[in-house]
Design an enzyme around this catalytic site. Structure first.
Site, PDB file in Angstrom:
ATOM      1  N   SER A  42     -16.842 -37.509 -10.513  1.00  0.00           N
ATOM      2  CA  SER A  42     -16.959 -36.068 -10.339  1.00  0.00           C
ATOM      3  C   SER A  42     -15.615 -35.439 -10.015  1.00  0.00           C
ATOM      4  CB  SER A  42     -17.975 -35.753  -9.246  1.00  0.00           C
ATOM      5  OG  SER A  42     -17.765 -36.584  -8.141  1.00  0.00           O
ATOM      6  N   ASN A  60     -16.357 -29.115 -10.224  1.00  0.00           N
ATOM      7  CA  ASN A  60     -16.213 -29.237  -8.769  1.00  0.00           C
ATOM      8  C   ASN A  60     -15.063 -28.429  -8.202  1.00  0.00           C
ATOM      9  OD1 ASN A  60     -18.440 -30.703  -7.869  1.00  0.00           O
ATOM     10  ND2 ASN A  60     -17.662 -32.444  -9.013  1.00  0.00           N
ATOM     11  N   GLU A 104     -19.796 -32.519 -18.675  1.00  0.00           N
ATOM     12  CA  GLU A 104     -18.392 -32.093 -18.651  1.00  0.00           C
ATOM     13  C   GLU A 104     -17.578 -33.268 -19.198  1.00  0.00           C
ATOM     14  OE1 GLU A 104     -17.006 -31.514 -14.599  1.00  0.00           O
ATOM     15  OE2 GLU A 104     -15.758 -29.834 -15.244  1.00  0.00           O
ATOM     16  N   HIS A 146     -18.933 -36.473 -17.400  1.00  0.00           N
ATOM     17  CA  HIS A 146     -19.475 -36.116 -16.083  1.00  0.00           C
ATOM     18  C   HIS A 146     -20.833 -35.433 -16.252  1.00  0.00           C
ATOM     19  CE1 HIS A 146     -18.970 -33.533 -12.209  1.00  0.00           C
ATOM     20  NE2 HIS A 146     -19.714 -34.592 -11.992  1.00  0.00           N
TER      21      HIS A 146
END
Ligand code: CAA
Length: 302
Positions: free
Chosen positions: A139, A210, A172, A160
Site C-alpha cells: 500500500s 494512501n 492502483e 494495489h
C-alpha cells in the site's frame, strides 16, 4: 527516460501499445485479508491460483474466509453455486514458496514490512522462471526498493487492490522506474479481466490512494485526540456530510491501525515532511494490541 520516482519525461510515450504477456497461472503470497481477497477474485475470473502462506493454519483460515465471502456472493445471486465450486476447485493452498515457481505472475500480499517483502522478492527472483512477473500489493512501500532485491526490475510492478477486494472496483497500478511497458500492459489487462478498473500511479510514497487517504484518516485521529468531537460524531460528519461509505475512524479500524501507522511512517520518511506525522493515538492503540477490526478493538470495540 524517466525522472526520479519514475515520472515520465515530456516526450515519453507512456501510452504506447506494447506486447501483453499471456498469464495462465497466478500465485498469491500471503493469505491475510488482502491475499485471500486477491486469490478469491482471480479464482472467480477462471485463473488457477496457488495461495501460499507460512503455516497450514493461516491457509485454512484463508480458505474459510474465501468460502464465506463466496457464499455471501452466492446468497446475493452474484454467483451461482456451480461457479463458486468451480472457483474453489481452482484454488490450491501451499505452505511452500517454491510452489509459486510455475506461475506467470506472483502477487505478493505479505504484511507491510520492507525487510520481509525484500526477502520474499529476492527468494521469488531465484525460484521463479525469468519471465514471471513479480507484483506487490504493497500500500505504500516503494516499488523500486522491492525491484532492487531482484535481477528483473523490468518485471516488478505494484498491483494495489482495495479492501474488501471482492467488492472494490479499483486496482492502483504502480510502475517502478524500471517496469517495462509489457509488464505494465499485462497488469492492466489482468485488472480488466478481473472486472476491475486500473488507475496508474508513478512510484511516489503512498502512490495516489494512501497519499490522499491517510492524511484524512490521520486528521480525523488528531481531531479525536484534541477533543474536537467524539469518534462517532467525527465519523458521522464524514459519512453523512461527505457521503463516504464509512467514517474515517471506522475505515482506519477496517484497514488496520498498524497498517495505517506503517503507511504514515512511509509517507513521513519518504517525503521528509512532518505534515504526515502520525497522531500519537495510532502508536498508543497499536501498542495496546488495538489493531482495529481484525483484533476486535481499535478506535471502536467490535
Ligand atoms: N466479500 C464479498 N462481498 C462482500 C465483502 C467481502 N469481503 N464485504 C462486503 N461485501 C458485500 C456485501 O455482501 C454487500 O453486498 P450487496 O451490496 O450485494 O448487498 C456489499 O458488499 C456491501 O456490504 P454490507 O452490506 O455488508 O455493508 P456496507 O453496505 O456497509 O458495505 C463496504 C461495506 C463495501 C466495506 C463499504 O462500507 C465500503 O465501501 N467501505 C469503504 C471501503 C474502503 O474505503 N476501502 C478501501 C480501504 S483502503 C485500502 O484498501 C487500501 C489501503 O492501502 C489501505
Amino acid at each position: 527516460m524517466t525522472l526520479e520516482h519514475g515520472v515520465p519525461e515530456k516526450g515519453d510515450n507512456v501510452a504506447c501499445i506494447s506486447k501483453v504477456m499471456d498469464v495462465a497461472t497466478v500465485a498469491v503470497i500471503g493469505g491475510g485479508t488482502m491475499g485471500n481477497g486477491i486469490a478469491h477474485v482471480f479464482a472467480l475470473a477462471r485463473f488457477p491460483v496457488v495461495l501460499v502462506d507460512t503455516k497450514e493454519e493461516f491457509l485454512k483460515r484463508a480458505l474459510a474466509t474465501i468460502t464465506d465471502n463466496m457464499r455471501r456472493q452466492t446468497a446475493k445471486s452474484i454467483l451461482t453455486p456451480t461457479l463458486m465450486n468451480e472457483a474453489l476447485a481452482r484454488l490450491k493452498l501451499s505452505a511452500k514458496l517454491e510452489d509459486a515457481a510455475q506461475s506467470d505472475i506472483v502477487i505478493e500480499a505479505a504484511p507491510e514490512n520492507l525487510d520481509l517483502k525484500r526477502d520474499l522478492f529476492a527468494k521469488l527472483d531465484n525460484i521463479c522462471a525469468p519471465r514471471t512477473i513479480l507484483a506487490t500489493n504493497t500500500s505504500s512501500i516503494p516499488i523500486a526498493s522491492l525491484a532492487a532485491a531482484t535481477k528483473r526490475g523490468d518485471r516488478v510492478i505494484g498491483m494495489h487492490f482495495m479492501n474488501p477486494v471482492p467488492v472494490m472496483k479499483l486496482v492502483e497500478i504502480i510502475r517502478g522506474r524500471a517496469t517495462s511497458d509489457e509488464t505494465y500492459e499485462t497488469a492492466r489487462g489482468l485488472t480488466l479481466k478481473l472486472g476491475k478498473v486500473p488507475a496508474c500511479s508513478n512510484d511516489f510514497p503512498g502512490f495516489i490512494s494512501n497519499r490522499i487517504l491517510m492524511p484524512m484518516i490521520n486528521e480525523a485521529a488528531w481531531a479525536l485526540h484534541q477533543g474536537v468531537a467524539t469518534k462517532e460524531d467525527i465519523d458521522t460528519v464524514m459519512k453523512l456530510g461527505m457521503n463516504h461509505p464509512m467514517g474515517p475512524l471506522t475505515l482506519a479500524d477496517y484497514i488496520g491501525l498498524d497498517t495505517c501507522l506503517a503507511i504514515l511512517k512511509v509517507l513521513e520518511e519518504g517525503f521528509k515532511d512532518p505534515k504526515y506525522k502520525a497522531c500519537p493515538l495510532f502508536e498508543q492503540l497499536v501498542s495496546q494490541g488495538r489493531l482495529g477490526r481484525k483484533s476486535g478493538k481499535g478506535f471502536y470495540d467490535y
